[in-house]
Design a protein around this motif. Structure first.
Motif: not given
Length: 150
Positions: A119, A129-130, A135-136, A139
């Motif tokens: 990030i 970052p989205e 993002h995946q 996560e």
């Protein structure tokens, strides 16, 4: 074009759609290969890009990634392509978001970065970052570092 290239690491840089002139400039700047993340059915896809890249002396691979949905198998294919291509590699898509994400994912994988480090690197590089692929990835790193509660 040099203004539109985002260096993500010594090995990977990201950009939006490139032209034949951009590919010549990339080769002159020392890039050895190009990874195109655009799908042939996207508006603006250059059907001659592989020929143009090879004419500039660049290795070329196309791994179409959906711009709005992260598909693990396609991300894995893109990362494998990056491992096989000579570096430094210019990664591009339509506007640069997918390219930046894949460049950062490849860099983070090689450097074994944590989710938080990814990030921070994304923010430093001006990446969102989205963005779905990034993002995946973040996560998945978070879930790997979280112990399972039984």
């Amino acid at each position: 074009m040099t203004d539109s290239i985002k260096p993500i690491s010594d090995s990977f840089s990201a950009a939006g759609q490139v032209s034949a002139d951009d590919l010549q400039q990339a080769a002159a700047q020392g890039f050895k290969s190009v990874l195109n993340l655009r799908s042939p059915d996207e508006p603006g896809f250059s059907v001659n890009e592989q020929h143009q890249a090879e004419a500039a002396g660049l290795d070329y691979t196309n791994v179409p990634l959906n711009p709005s949905q992260a598909e693990e198998d396609k991300i894995a294919t893109a990362l494998a392509a990056l491992e096989a291509l000579p570096q430094p590699t210019l990664i591009h898509c339509a506007a640069g978001a997918r390219a930046g994400a894949i460049a950062l994912i490849a860099t983070a994988t090689q450097a074994k970065l944590t989710a938080e480090e990814v990030i921070i690197k994304a923010q430093q590089a001006g990446l969102n970052p989205e963005q779905p692929h990034l993002h995946q990835f973040v996560e998945s790193l978070r879930s790997e570092s979280t112990p399972d509660h039984v």
